[in-house]
Scaffold this motif. Structure first.
Motif, PDB file in Angstrom:
ATOM      1  N   GLU A 157       9.015  12.797   4.673  1.00  0.00           N
ATOM      2  CA  GLU A 157       9.768  13.829   5.382  1.00  0.00           C
ATOM      3  C   GLU A 157       9.227  14.058   6.789  1.00  0.00           C
ATOM      4  N   LEU A 158       7.935  13.819   6.994  1.00  0.00           N
ATOM      5  CA  LEU A 158       7.311  14.030   8.297  1.00  0.00           C
ATOM      6  C   LEU A 158       7.446  12.835   9.237  1.00  0.00           C
ATOM      7  N   ALA A 159       8.101  11.757   8.771  1.00  0.00           N
ATOM      8  CA  ALA A 159       8.236  10.559   9.603  1.00  0.00           C
ATOM      9  C   ALA A 159       9.065  10.853  10.847  1.00  0.00           C
ATOM     10  N   THR A 160       8.648  10.288  11.967  1.00  0.00           N
ATOM     11  CA  THR A 160       9.427  10.421  13.208  1.00  0.00           C
ATOM     12  C   THR A 160      10.626   9.483  13.125  1.00  0.00           C
ATOM     13  N   VAL A 214       3.436   5.596  -5.923  1.00  0.00           N
ATOM     14  CA  VAL A 214       3.307   5.588  -7.387  1.00  0.00           C
ATOM     15  C   VAL A 214       2.185   6.515  -7.838  1.00  0.00           C
ATOM     16  N   HIS A 215       1.077   6.527  -7.110  1.00  0.00           N
ATOM     17  CA  HIS A 215      -0.068   7.353  -7.495  1.00  0.00           C
ATOM     18  C   HIS A 215       0.167   8.844  -7.245  1.00  0.00           C
ATOM     19  N   ASP A 216       0.929   9.189  -6.189  1.00  0.00           N
ATOM     20  CA  ASP A 216       1.199  10.607  -5.900  1.00  0.00           C
ATOM     21  C   ASP A 216       2.572  10.745  -5.242  1.00  0.00           C
ATOM     22  N   PRO A 217       3.657  10.747  -6.046  1.00  0.00           N
ATOM     23  CA  PRO A 217       5.015  10.800  -5.487  1.00  0.00           C
ATOM     24  C   PRO A 217       5.308  12.061  -4.672  1.00  0.00           C
ATOM     25  N   VAL A 218       4.743  13.193  -5.054  1.00  0.00           N
ATOM     26  CA  VAL A 218       5.010  14.444  -4.330  1.00  0.00           C
ATOM     27  C   VAL A 218       4.430  14.379  -2.917  1.00  0.00           C
ATOM     28  N   LYS A 219       3.183  13.953  -2.823  1.00  0.00           N
ATOM     29  CA  LYS A 219       2.534  13.815  -1.526  1.00  0.00           C
ATOM     30  C   LYS A 219       3.242  12.765  -0.664  1.00  0.00           C
ATOM     31  N   PHE A 220       3.684  11.668  -1.300  1.00  0.00           N
ATOM     32  CA  PHE A 220       4.385  10.615  -0.572  1.00  0.00           C
ATOM     33  C   PHE A 220       5.721  11.123  -0.038  1.00  0.00           C
ATOM     34  N   ASN A 259       0.827  -1.215   0.000  1.00  0.00           N
ATOM     35  CA  ASN A 259       0.000   0.000   0.000  1.00  0.00           C
ATOM     36  C   ASN A 259       0.859   1.262   0.000  1.00  0.00           C
ATOM     37  N   LEU A 260       1.963   1.251   0.741  1.00  0.00           N
ATOM     38  CA  LEU A 260       2.858   2.418   0.738  1.00  0.00           C
ATOM     39  C   LEU A 260       3.427   2.661  -0.655  1.00  0.00           C
ATOM     40  N   PHE A 261       3.872   1.590  -1.302  1.00  0.00           N
ATOM     41  CA  PHE A 261       4.411   1.745  -2.651  1.00  0.00           C
ATOM     42  C   PHE A 261       3.325   2.221  -3.616  1.00  0.00           C
TER      43      PHE A 261
END
Length: 150
Positions: free
Chosen positions: A132-135, A121-127, A115-117
């Protein structure tokens, strides 16, 4: 001679020029192809439905593959067009591949990684913003067997 059997000549099976790279689909390693089949399910949904409808029958009889050749080619064309991803998705792709490799290709055990991949693939910019926001705890490498079976 049996009734209702279509008659085909050798010319019916000769490969016509294709407008997509069929070799690209069939030369892809198995696990990578599984990942892209999962991701492309939404992108190629109408081609999948057309192919399944063409192959379905109301009896136990099976249809000759030639009868659904065009639908099969349309589905393969869609799949072949969508076998790429942006560099930002490489880590998610590798996680999905690693999970499928270690867990014998079982989709249900690798649903999170797949699901992450797919999201990437569907929205690379949002991903990328999401990554970047990951702890620090979320960004740690996975230990596959301890998280799956304990």
């Amino acid at each position: 001679n049996m009734a209702n059997l279509p008659k085909f000549s050798p010319e019916d099976f000769k490969q016509k020029k294709l407008d997509f790279d069929l070799k690209k689909v069939f030369d892809m390693p198995h696990l990578e192809n599984l990942i892209f089949m999962f991701v492309n399910f939404d992108r190629c949904r109408k081609e999948i439905i057309r192919f399944e409808e063409k192959r379905s029958t109301l009896s136990n009889a099976t249809k000759h593959p030639k009868e659904s050749k065009q639908e099969a080619l349309d589905l393969l064309r869609c799949h072949a067009k969508n076998l790429t991803f942006e560099p930002v998705c490489l880590e998610a792709f590798n996680d999905a591949r690693e999970c499928l490799f270690r867990l014998d290709g079982q989709f249900r055990l690798c649903k999170t990684e797949l699901n992450l991949f797919e999201e990437c693939v569907h929205d690379p910019v949002k991903f990328n913003k999401f990554q970047e926001l990951a702890t620090p705890v979320q960004a740690e490498p996975k230990t596959w067997f301890s998280t799956r079976f304990n």
